[in-house]
Design an enzyme around this catalytic site. Sequence first.
Site, PDB file in Angstrom:
ATOM      1  N   LYS A   1       0.868  -1.186   0.000  1.00 11.59           N
ATOM      2  CA  LYS A   1       0.000   0.000   0.000  1.00 11.59           C
ATOM      3  C   LYS A   1       0.895   1.224   0.000  1.00 11.59           C
ATOM      4  CE  LYS A   1      -4.526   0.664   0.157  1.00 11.59           C
ATOM      5  NZ  LYS A   1      -5.586  -0.238  -0.302  1.00 11.59           N
TER       6      LYS A   1
HETATM    7  P1  NAD Z   1     -12.740   7.616  -2.734  1.00  9.68           P
HETATM    8  O1  NAD Z   1     -11.734   8.659  -2.431  1.00  9.68           O
HETATM    9  O2  NAD Z   1     -13.198   7.440  -4.134  1.00  9.68           O
HETATM   10  O3  NAD Z   1     -14.053   7.882  -1.840  1.00  9.68           O
HETATM   11  C1  NAD Z   1     -14.001   8.006  -0.458  1.00  9.68           C
HETATM   12  C2  NAD Z   1     -15.344   8.527   0.019  1.00  9.68           C
HETATM   13  O4  NAD Z   1     -15.347   8.532   1.450  1.00  9.68           O
HETATM   14  C3  NAD Z   1     -15.641   9.957  -0.418  1.00  9.68           C
HETATM   15  O5  NAD Z   1     -17.008  10.099  -0.706  1.00  9.68           O
HETATM   16  C4  NAD Z   1     -15.282  10.773   0.818  1.00  9.68           C
HETATM   17  O6  NAD Z   1     -15.939  12.016   0.887  1.00  9.68           O
HETATM   18  C5  NAD Z   1     -15.746   9.823   1.893  1.00  9.68           C
HETATM   19  N1  NAD Z   1     -15.156  10.109   3.202  1.00  9.68           N
HETATM   20  C6  NAD Z   1     -13.899  10.516   3.492  1.00  9.68           C
HETATM   21  N2  NAD Z   1     -13.770  10.700   4.811  1.00  9.68           N
HETATM   22  C7  NAD Z   1     -14.966  10.395   5.361  1.00  9.68           C
HETATM   23  C8  NAD Z   1     -15.456  10.395   6.678  1.00  9.68           C
HETATM   24  N3  NAD Z   1     -14.677  10.736   7.712  1.00  9.68           N
HETATM   25  N4  NAD Z   1     -16.741  10.018   6.877  1.00  9.68           N
HETATM   26  C9  NAD Z   1     -17.526   9.673   5.846  1.00  9.68           C
HETATM   27  N5  NAD Z   1     -17.119   9.661   4.568  1.00  9.68           N
HETATM   28  C10 NAD Z   1     -15.850  10.026   4.338  1.00  9.68           C
HETATM   29  O7  NAD Z   1     -12.167   6.247  -2.136  1.00  9.68           O
HETATM   30  P2  NAD Z   1     -12.570   4.746  -2.552  1.00  9.68           P
HETATM   31  O8  NAD Z   1     -11.610   4.302  -3.587  1.00  9.68           O
HETATM   32  O9  NAD Z   1     -14.019   4.682  -2.791  1.00  9.68           O
HETATM   33  O10 NAD Z   1     -12.205   3.947  -1.229  1.00  9.68           O
HETATM   34  C11 NAD Z   1     -13.109   3.826  -0.138  1.00  9.68           C
HETATM   35  C12 NAD Z   1     -12.719   2.653   0.738  1.00  9.68           C
HETATM   36  O11 NAD Z   1     -12.719   1.458  -0.043  1.00  9.68           O
HETATM   37  C13 NAD Z   1     -11.328   2.713   1.368  1.00  9.68           C
HETATM   38  O12 NAD Z   1     -11.351   2.059   2.609  1.00  9.68           O
HETATM   39  C14 NAD Z   1     -10.480   1.925   0.409  1.00  9.68           C
HETATM   40  O13 NAD Z   1      -9.295   1.417   0.998  1.00  9.68           O
HETATM   41  C15 NAD Z   1     -11.455   0.814   0.053  1.00  9.68           C
HETATM   42  N6  NAD Z   1     -11.178   0.104  -1.198  1.00  9.68           N
HETATM   43  C16 NAD Z   1     -11.078   0.772  -2.373  1.00  9.68           C
HETATM   44  C17 NAD Z   1     -10.860   0.057  -3.542  1.00  9.68           C
HETATM   45  C18 NAD Z   1     -10.819   0.738  -4.878  1.00  9.68           C
HETATM   46  O14 NAD Z   1     -10.783   0.013  -5.902  1.00  9.68           O
HETATM   47  N7  NAD Z   1     -10.866   2.037  -4.985  1.00  9.68           N
HETATM   48  C19 NAD Z   1     -10.712  -1.324  -3.487  1.00  9.68           C
HETATM   49  C20 NAD Z   1     -10.843  -1.992  -2.273  1.00  9.68           C
HETATM   50  C21 NAD Z   1     -11.090  -1.255  -1.128  1.00  9.68           C
END
Ligand code: NAD
Length: 422
Positions: free
Chosen positions: A111
């Site tokens: 990561k």
């Molecule tokens: P992203 O940046 O696209 O979206 C994150 C979202 O969370 C946004 O809407 C943001 O405003 C919101 N957010 C941030 N802080 C917050 C808070 N304190 N309370 C509520 N909402 C909040 O990120 P993403 O890629 O969607 O990732 C989200 C989660 O999924 C993370 O834990 C990431 O590790 C996990 N994840 C992502 C992927 C991927 O393919 N992008 C894959 C597996 C897991």
Amino acid sequence: MPLPSSIYNSPVFHQACRQFDEAADIIGMEEGVRQRTKQPRRCLTVTLPVRMDNGTVATFEGYRVQHNISTGPAKGGIRFHQDVTLGEVAALAMWMSWKCSLVGLPFGGAKGGVIVNARDMSPGELERLSRRYMQEIATFIGPNLDIPAPDVGTNEQVMAWMMDTYSNHVGHYDPGVITGKPIALGGSLGRKEATGEGVAWFTKAYLTDMGIKPQDTTVIVQGFGNVGSETALALAAWGAKIVGISDFTGGFYNAKGIDIRAALDYLKTHKALDGFKGGEAMTNEQLLEQPCTVLAPCALERVITEKNAGKLKCRVLAEGANGPTTNEADKIIAQRGDIELIPDVLCNSGGVIVSYFEWLQNQSAYYWTKEEVFEKLHKQLAKAKASVDETKAKYRCSRRTAALVLGISRVAEAKAKRGLFP
Ligand code: NAD
């Protein structure tokens, strides 16, 4: 627990270590193998001077942690967020190792992260930061060594700038160095939707096991970025009613249902959901406690805690985010016994599975249709679900521990078979 002097020491790293220990205890993993399997292999810390639009130079700190490279190149996203810590990146790298192993991918876990509030940056500043970060980690990663991807605060455009920077560094177009790229640069069809598609696939599968129909399903999604919005779209397409959404500015609840397309349109003209009129405004904390069939935390770690775990009013907790549930909350949910928890390493594995497909397509320069991608994705998810359910029954443990038993034992076995050098 981590080594006492570990530079990764932090609540979220401890959380990952405690989850690991619980699974290692069940299979009686021997101490030497246990520490070797649990601790991150290595990490890189980088200092990133970036010229800002006003002519000043701001300096940022970034990390790349490779947890496991014994079973293939490491794989894991890059996070741009103001609260990033080395311990958080290490915990996320550890979860990537178990996830890749659990779903049978030929990857280890890694990561990356930069401490920055990317929302406050101009596109030019974000591009210079992304390129500088890639420049600094370029000798540490590569298509056969460590392959990054998007995570919180990064997206397809950031992946494109990073791929371009790496390709300039090695002197030729090398799209396999990073996944989650735009289609025009070797991205895979279906990658943008993949994580949410997977979260929705598992949610539907467990609801079906429970005999709950789409029209009887209400859903609250915390976080409306890549994972949250795609999860909501896929579950709405299935026939479920999305009653709650949120982002970093707050949450919205509407028992009659929220128009997800309208929320996405709102985000095109506003930077955040703040001011959205499609539901009653409330805090993220309040939203998590509203009644629903499915609660899908899709934002950050440690939001389901000992304070709110007893108050959840959902039947299924689908962990789209990594590490949303603390160890204490896990215990409360187990005691309650009325919530089916789909653990992160299983629930959000669709993203890394399609990242693997993207890397494969880049290696062969032969591209698949979206239907092919989703067909292969669903097969892999079904296999992972069956193996986790079987392991859960065998050890009479939680679904999280069952998933981790599978994830960690494959890594530990590979390490033991490779032997110790020198
Ligand atoms: P992203 O940046 O696209 O979206 C994150 C979202 O969370 C946004 O809407 C943001 O405003 C919101 N957010 C941030 N802080 C917050 C808070 N304190 N309370 C509520 N909402 C909040 O990120 P993403 O890629 O969607 O990732 C989200 C989660 O999924 C993370 O834990 C990431 O590790 C996990 N994840 C992502 C992927 C991927 O393919 N992008 C894959 C597996 C897991």
